[in-house]
Design a protein around this motif. Structure first.
Motif, PDB file in Angstrom:
ATOM      1  N   GLU A  32       0.802  -1.220   0.000  1.00 20.29           N
ATOM      2  CA  GLU A  32       0.000   0.000   0.000  1.00 20.29           C
ATOM      3  C   GLU A  32       0.834   1.270   0.000  1.00 20.29           C
ATOM      4  N   ASP A  33       2.145   1.143   0.034  1.00 25.37           N
ATOM      5  CA  ASP A  33       3.022   2.311   0.079  1.00 25.37           C
ATOM      6  C   ASP A  33       3.060   2.979  -1.291  1.00 25.37           C
ATOM      7  N   GLU A  34       2.251   4.008  -1.456  1.00 24.48           N
ATOM      8  CA  GLU A  34       2.147   4.727  -2.726  1.00 24.48           C
ATOM      9  C   GLU A  34       3.259   5.754  -2.908  1.00 24.48           C
ATOM     10  N   SER A  35       4.102   5.920  -1.915  1.00 22.02           N
ATOM     11  CA  SER A  35       5.167   6.911  -2.017  1.00 22.02           C
ATOM     12  C   SER A  35       6.311   6.445  -2.907  1.00 22.02           C
ATOM     13  N   LEU A  36       6.346   5.163  -3.222  1.00 21.09           N
ATOM     14  CA  LEU A  36       7.429   4.638  -4.055  1.00 21.09           C
ATOM     15  C   LEU A  36       7.072   4.733  -5.529  1.00 21.09           C
ATOM     16  N   THR A  37       8.070   4.952  -6.347  1.00 16.35           N
ATOM     17  CA  THR A  37       7.876   5.019  -7.793  1.00 16.35           C
ATOM     18  C   THR A  37       7.822   3.599  -8.361  1.00 16.35           C
ATOM     19  N   LYS A  44      10.006  -3.273  -3.286  1.00 18.99           N
ATOM     20  CA  LYS A  44       8.814  -3.758  -2.590  1.00 18.99           C
ATOM     21  C   LYS A  44       8.836  -5.278  -2.513  1.00 18.99           C
TER      22      LYS A  44
END
Length: 65
Positions: A32-37, A44
């Motif tokens: 759910e970590d949307e901060s990664l490109t 991930k």
């Protein structure tokens, strides 16, 4: 002689369930970590494999890097 905690009475199944829940919670947080490109997708997957390894599961023969 080992430590004894009579007020704690978990079965093996309950302990395993708690460990599995914790692993799934960590995996969900990674996904759910949307901060990664998109370029960080490899990271991930690596983090998820590391979570499995933390609980005693290996990454299989494909995790040799």
């Amino acid at each position: 002689m080992g430590s004894c905690f009579p007020e704690l009475s978990f079965s093996v199944e309950e302990l395993l369930e708690m460990r599995c829940y914790e692993a799934l919670r960590k995996i969900k947080a990674v996904l759910e970590d949307e901060s990664l490109t998109d370029a960080a997708c490899f990271q991930k997957i690596e983090e998820i494999i590391n979570i499995f390894e933390e609980i005693g599961s290996d990454g299989g023969s494909r995790h040799d890097f």
